[in-house]
Design an enzyme around this catalytic site. Structure first.
Site, mmCIF file in Angstrom:
data_model
loop_
_atom_site.group_PDB
_atom_site.id
_atom_site.type_symbol
_atom_site.label_atom_id
_atom_site.label_comp_id
_atom_site.label_asym_id
_atom_site.label_seq_id
_atom_site.Cartn_x
_atom_site.Cartn_y
_atom_site.Cartn_z
ATOM 1 C CD GLU A 96 -20.220 -26.677 -29.273
ATOM 2 O OE1 GLU A 96 -20.297 -26.616 -30.512
ATOM 3 O OE2 GLU A 96 -19.143 -26.672 -28.667
ATOM 4 C CD GLN A 102 -13.537 -26.959 -36.894
ATOM 5 O OE1 GLN A 102 -13.973 -27.908 -36.257
ATOM 6 N NE2 GLN A 102 -12.738 -26.056 -36.352
ATOM 7 C CE LYS A 106 -1.432 -25.404 -51.233
ATOM 8 N NZ LYS A 106 -0.921 -26.589 -50.495
ATOM 9 C CG HIS A 139 -16.265 -16.056 -45.211
ATOM 10 N ND1 HIS A 139 -15.632 -17.102 -44.569
ATOM 11 C CD2 HIS A 139 -16.848 -16.606 -46.305
ATOM 12 C CE1 HIS A 139 -15.818 -18.216 -45.247
ATOM 13 N NE2 HIS A 139 -16.548 -17.937 -46.314
ATOM 14 N N GLY A 153 -15.562 -15.506 -35.400
ATOM 15 C CA GLY A 153 -14.192 -15.060 -35.634
ATOM 16 C C GLY A 153 -13.328 -15.209 -34.405
ATOM 17 C CG ASP A 154 -9.892 -17.107 -34.785
ATOM 18 O OD1 ASP A 154 -9.761 -16.236 -35.660
ATOM 19 O OD2 ASP A 154 -9.533 -18.283 -34.931
ATOM 20 C CB ALA A 171 -22.101 -15.804 -35.319
ATOM 21 C CB THR A 190 -11.914 -16.399 -45.773
ATOM 22 O OG1 THR A 190 -10.624 -16.021 -46.253
ATOM 23 C CG2 THR A 190 -12.216 -17.821 -46.188
ATOM 24 C CD GLU A 212 -13.131 -20.907 -46.879
ATOM 25 O OE1 GLU A 212 -14.274 -21.004 -46.383
ATOM 26 O OE2 GLU A 212 -12.089 -21.158 -46.252
#
Length: 287
Positions: free
Chosen positions: A156, A174, A270, A77, A108-109, A123, A48, A17
């Site tokens: 959930e 996650q 990285k 994303h 999303g937040d 979503a 992302t 990612e």
């Protein structure tokens, strides 16, 4: 190229990612990092959306560059909280124009400046929107340690099954740091009838600062062994990098042995992280 066609019961896929430019990293630097990661030939790379709450308009273009220029299948994303409903047709057009066939849909937040009614609420609603309008591979997120404190894991999972039923082709978790947490979640999901591939999200811890951010942003449990490692090596960046990658690689080797569909590495842009993983574990993904 559709990512959903990659998954098979006898092969664990490896993906990386990257996040788009923000205040700390320019577009040039992001593309340089992406190019270095692409050289290690992951099965795909994801880009992302709005890594710092801004700049999400470059996600699709970067995804196009990864696939069309670097030759690595990519997934863009999209977040419900970052795209007003009125902009969805333009996003669809942009995806089409940039030949992006794979999207990962998230709640999303970010701050909803236009008000709640201006955005799709969940979503699953965005999954349904794009499933009805185009031939996409659609991924979504799942949370082995839960996402809503007000809901039980069974509740959930029922919501997750509903989201998958809207047209999700695969799920990515996650980050987690205890594989047993993932295995328990996977067993419950399968029992619930969620049968799409579920990719394990792994984030190597290479600095003490990451631990603080993880505690602030997620419910991921941090094993004592990981906390001891961070405490022991936090003042030695090279040792911290080696220890953090070793911890993550041990997780990954166990996950491959268990036959997971895929491992998705949160690289923090990285390139040294994918380089180390492919050097040490590359053969596991081609066995």
């Amino acid at each position: 190229m559709h990512i959903k066609e990659f998954f098979s019961p006898d092969h664990t896929r490896l993906s990386f990612e990257i996040f788009p430019p923000n205040q700390r990293m320019s577009l040039k630097a992001v593309m340089a990092s992406a190019a270095r990661m692409a050289a290690y030939e992951p099965d795909f790379m994801s880009v992302t959306f709005k890594a710092d709450g801004s700049g999400g308009d470059q996600t699709i273009q970067i995804s196009n560059a990864v696939s069309e220029v670097m030759g690595i299948p990519s997934i863009a994303h999209l977040t419900c909280s970052g795209i007003p409903k009125t902009e969805l047709p333009a996003v669809y057009d942009e995806l089409t124009e940039n030949k992006v066939k794979n999207i990962l849909v998230l709640g999303g937040d970010s701050t909803r400046e236009l008000g709640e009614d201006a955005y799709l609420p969940y979503a699953k609603d965005m999954v349904a929107y794009f499933r009805e309008r185009g031939d996409f591979t659609i991924g979504a997120a799942c949370f082995p340690e839960g996402n809503d404190p007000a809901l039980s894991m069974d509740e959930e999972l029922r919501h997750l099954k509903e989201k998958v039923g809207m047209g999700v082709d695969f799920l990515t978790t996650q980050m987690f740091f205890d594989n047993e947490v993932f295995y328990r979640f996977l067993e419950k999901a399968r029992t619930m009838g969620i049968d799409v591939p579920i990719l394990a999200g792994i984030m190597p811890i290479t600095s003490a600062g990451q631990v603080r951010r993880i505690k602030d942003l997620s419910d991921a449990a941090l094993p004592d062994s990981l906390l001891r490692m961070v405490d022991r090596f936090k003042d030695d960046p090279d040792a911290m990098f080696d220890a953090g990658l070793t911890f993550a690689e041990n997780q990954m080797a166990d996950l491959v042995a268990a036959g997971v569909s895929g491992i998705h590495v949160y690289t923090m842009n990285k390139p040294a992280i994918p380089e180390r993983i492919v050097r040490d574990l590359g053969r596991l993904f081609h066995a």
